[in-house]
Motif scaffolding. Structure first.
Motif, PDB file in Angstrom:
ATOM      1  N   VAL A  13       0.845  -1.202   0.000  1.00  0.00           N
ATOM      2  CA  VAL A  13       0.000   0.000   0.000  1.00  0.00           C
ATOM      3  C   VAL A  13       0.873   1.242   0.000  1.00  0.00           C
ATOM      4  CG1 VAL A  13      -1.632   1.331   1.390  1.00  0.00           C
ATOM      5  CG2 VAL A  13      -1.994  -1.109   1.050  1.00  0.00           C
ATOM      6  N   TYR A  14       1.950   1.243   0.787  1.00  0.00           N
ATOM      7  CA  TYR A  14       2.854   2.385   0.859  1.00  0.00           C
ATOM      8  C   TYR A  14       3.487   2.670  -0.507  1.00  0.00           C
ATOM      9  CZ  TYR A  14       7.032   5.101   1.934  1.00  0.00           C
ATOM     10  OH  TYR A  14       8.013   6.046   1.934  1.00  0.00           O
ATOM     11  N   TYR A  15       4.053   1.633  -1.141  1.00  0.00           N
ATOM     12  CA  TYR A  15       4.695   1.830  -2.439  1.00  0.00           C
ATOM     13  C   TYR A  15       3.671   2.114  -3.538  1.00  0.00           C
ATOM     14  CZ  TYR A  15       9.205   0.619  -0.521  1.00  0.00           C
ATOM     15  OH  TYR A  15      10.356   0.635   0.211  1.00  0.00           O
ATOM     16  N   GLY A  16       2.484   1.565  -3.401  1.00  0.00           N
ATOM     17  CA  GLY A  16       1.429   1.863  -4.373  1.00  0.00           C
ATOM     18  C   GLY A  16       1.027   3.334  -4.305  1.00  0.00           C
ATOM     19  N   ILE A  17       0.871   3.854  -3.105  1.00  0.00           N
ATOM     20  CA  ILE A  17       0.533   5.279  -2.950  1.00  0.00           C
ATOM     21  C   ILE A  17       1.678   6.145  -3.458  1.00  0.00           C
ATOM     22  CG2 ILE A  17       0.151   7.088  -1.230  1.00  0.00           C
ATOM     23  CD1 ILE A  17      -1.490   5.063   0.365  1.00  0.00           C
ATOM     24  N   LYS A  18       2.908   5.736  -3.200  1.00  0.00           N
ATOM     25  CA  LYS A  18       4.078   6.483  -3.648  1.00  0.00           C
ATOM     26  C   LYS A  18       4.113   6.566  -5.179  1.00  0.00           C
ATOM     27  CE  LYS A  18       8.945   6.713  -2.407  1.00  0.00           C
ATOM     28  NZ  LYS A  18      10.037   6.074  -1.721  1.00  0.00           N
ATOM     29  N   VAL A  19       3.869   5.460  -5.853  1.00  0.00           N
ATOM     30  CA  VAL A  19       3.876   5.433  -7.314  1.00  0.00           C
ATOM     31  C   VAL A  19       2.703   6.241  -7.874  1.00  0.00           C
ATOM     32  CG1 VAL A  19       3.583   3.919  -9.324  1.00  0.00           C
ATOM     33  CG2 VAL A  19       5.144   3.275  -7.499  1.00  0.00           C
ATOM     34  N   LEU A  20       1.526   6.057  -7.299  1.00  0.00           N
ATOM     35  CA  LEU A  20       0.351   6.783  -7.789  1.00  0.00           C
ATOM     36  C   LEU A  20       0.485   8.291  -7.555  1.00  0.00           C
ATOM     37  CD1 LEU A  20      -2.556   4.390  -6.735  1.00  0.00           C
ATOM     38  CD2 LEU A  20      -1.666   4.827  -9.029  1.00  0.00           C
ATOM     39  N   SER A  21       1.123   8.676  -6.460  1.00  0.00           N
ATOM     40  CA  SER A  21       1.285  10.106  -6.207  1.00  0.00           C
ATOM     41  C   SER A  21       2.244  10.731  -7.222  1.00  0.00           C
ATOM     42  CB  SER A  21       1.792  10.350  -4.785  1.00  0.00           C
ATOM     43  OG  SER A  21       3.100   9.853  -4.626  1.00  0.00           O
ATOM     44  N   ARG A  22       3.249   9.991  -7.667  1.00  0.00           N
ATOM     45  CA  ARG A  22       4.143  10.509  -8.707  1.00  0.00           C
ATOM     46  C   ARG A  22       3.412  10.668 -10.033  1.00  0.00           C
ATOM     47  NH1 ARG A  22      10.220   8.112  -8.322  1.00  0.00           N
ATOM     48  NH2 ARG A  22      10.642   8.851  -6.225  1.00  0.00           N
ATOM     49  N   ILE A  23       2.442   9.837 -10.272  1.00  0.00           N
ATOM     50  CA  ILE A  23       1.692   9.920 -11.533  1.00  0.00           C
ATOM     51  C   ILE A  23       0.652  11.030 -11.470  1.00  0.00           C
ATOM     52  CG2 ILE A  23       0.061   8.695 -13.027  1.00  0.00           C
ATOM     53  CD1 ILE A  23       1.521   6.092 -12.211  1.00  0.00           C
ATOM     54  N   PHE A  24      -0.090  11.114 -10.374  1.00  0.00           N
ATOM     55  CA  PHE A  24      -1.225  12.035 -10.303  1.00  0.00           C
ATOM     56  C   PHE A  24      -0.905  13.394  -9.675  1.00  0.00           C
ATOM     57  CE2 PHE A  24      -3.522   7.911 -10.508  1.00  0.00           C
ATOM     58  CZ  PHE A  24      -4.169   8.153 -11.708  1.00  0.00           C
ATOM     59  N   ALA A  25       0.238  13.542  -9.020  1.00  0.00           N
ATOM     60  CA  ALA A  25       0.575  14.811  -8.370  1.00  0.00           C
ATOM     61  C   ALA A  25       0.647  15.979  -9.354  1.00  0.00           C
ATOM     62  CB  ALA A  25       1.873  14.684  -7.593  1.00  0.00           C
ATOM     63  N   PRO A  26       1.276  15.835 -10.525  1.00  0.00           N
ATOM     64  CA  PRO A  26       1.294  16.968 -11.458  1.00  0.00           C
ATOM     65  C   PRO A  26      -0.098  17.399 -11.898  1.00  0.00           C
ATOM     66  CG  PRO A  26       2.940  15.345 -12.104  1.00  0.00           C
ATOM     67  CD  PRO A  26       2.120  14.735 -11.009  1.00  0.00           C
ATOM     68  N   PHE A  27      -0.988  16.445 -12.112  1.00  0.00           N
ATOM     69  CA  PHE A  27      -2.360  16.781 -12.511  1.00  0.00           C
ATOM     70  C   PHE A  27      -3.095  17.506 -11.389  1.00  0.00           C
ATOM     71  CE2 PHE A  27      -1.466  12.925 -15.090  1.00  0.00           C
ATOM     72  CZ  PHE A  27      -1.461  13.534 -16.332  1.00  0.00           C
ATOM     73  N   LEU A  28      -2.889  17.041 -10.160  1.00  0.00           N
ATOM     74  CA  LEU A  28      -3.539  17.688  -9.021  1.00  0.00           C
ATOM     75  C   LEU A  28      -3.007  19.107  -8.813  1.00  0.00           C
ATOM     76  CD1 LEU A  28      -3.679  14.719  -6.485  1.00  0.00           C
ATOM     77  CD2 LEU A  28      -5.578  15.742  -7.736  1.00  0.00           C
ATOM     78  N   LEU A  29      -1.696  19.290  -8.974  1.00  0.00           N
ATOM     79  CA  LEU A  29      -1.113  20.621  -8.816  1.00  0.00           C
ATOM     80  C   LEU A  29      -1.591  21.567  -9.916  1.00  0.00           C
ATOM     81  CD1 LEU A  29       2.522  19.781  -7.711  1.00  0.00           C
ATOM     82  CD2 LEU A  29       0.692  20.752  -6.340  1.00  0.00           C
TER      83      LEU A  29
END
Length: 88
Positions: A13-29
């Motif tokens: 779960v930790y690494y999944g959130i880490k990977v997903l945050s790298r993908i979706f963080a630019p879109f959210l910002l």
């Protein structure tokens, strides 16, 4: 066996959130920046509309004062000025 399974699930779960945050963080910002820009634009638009409304109500040649200058008044009840000399 249950402890190892729990640790493995937590790590996934930790690494999944880490990977997903790298993908979706630019879109959210980008989304947050666009919303902030829109809010600031709306506020500026309201200010600009107010200025245009005031400008259209003025007649040609009419003088208006937008800001009244601060007048400094001295209080005469403070006391009198005493001139002094330094003694060496």
């Amino acid at each position: 066996m249950g402890l190892l399974r729990t640790i493995l699930i937590i790590a996934l779960v930790y690494y999944g959130i880490k990977v997903l945050s790298r993908i979706f963080a630019p879109f959210l910002l980008k989304y947050a920046a666009k919303k902030a820009e829109q809010r600031f634009g709306d506020q500026f638009g309201q200010f600009n509309k107010g200025q245009q409304k005031q400008d259209t109500q003025k007649k040609e040649g009419e003088i208006t004062i937008d800001k009244i200058p601060n007048t400094k008044t001295s209080n005469k009840d403070v006391g009198e000025y005493v001139d002094y000399e330094e003694i060496e």
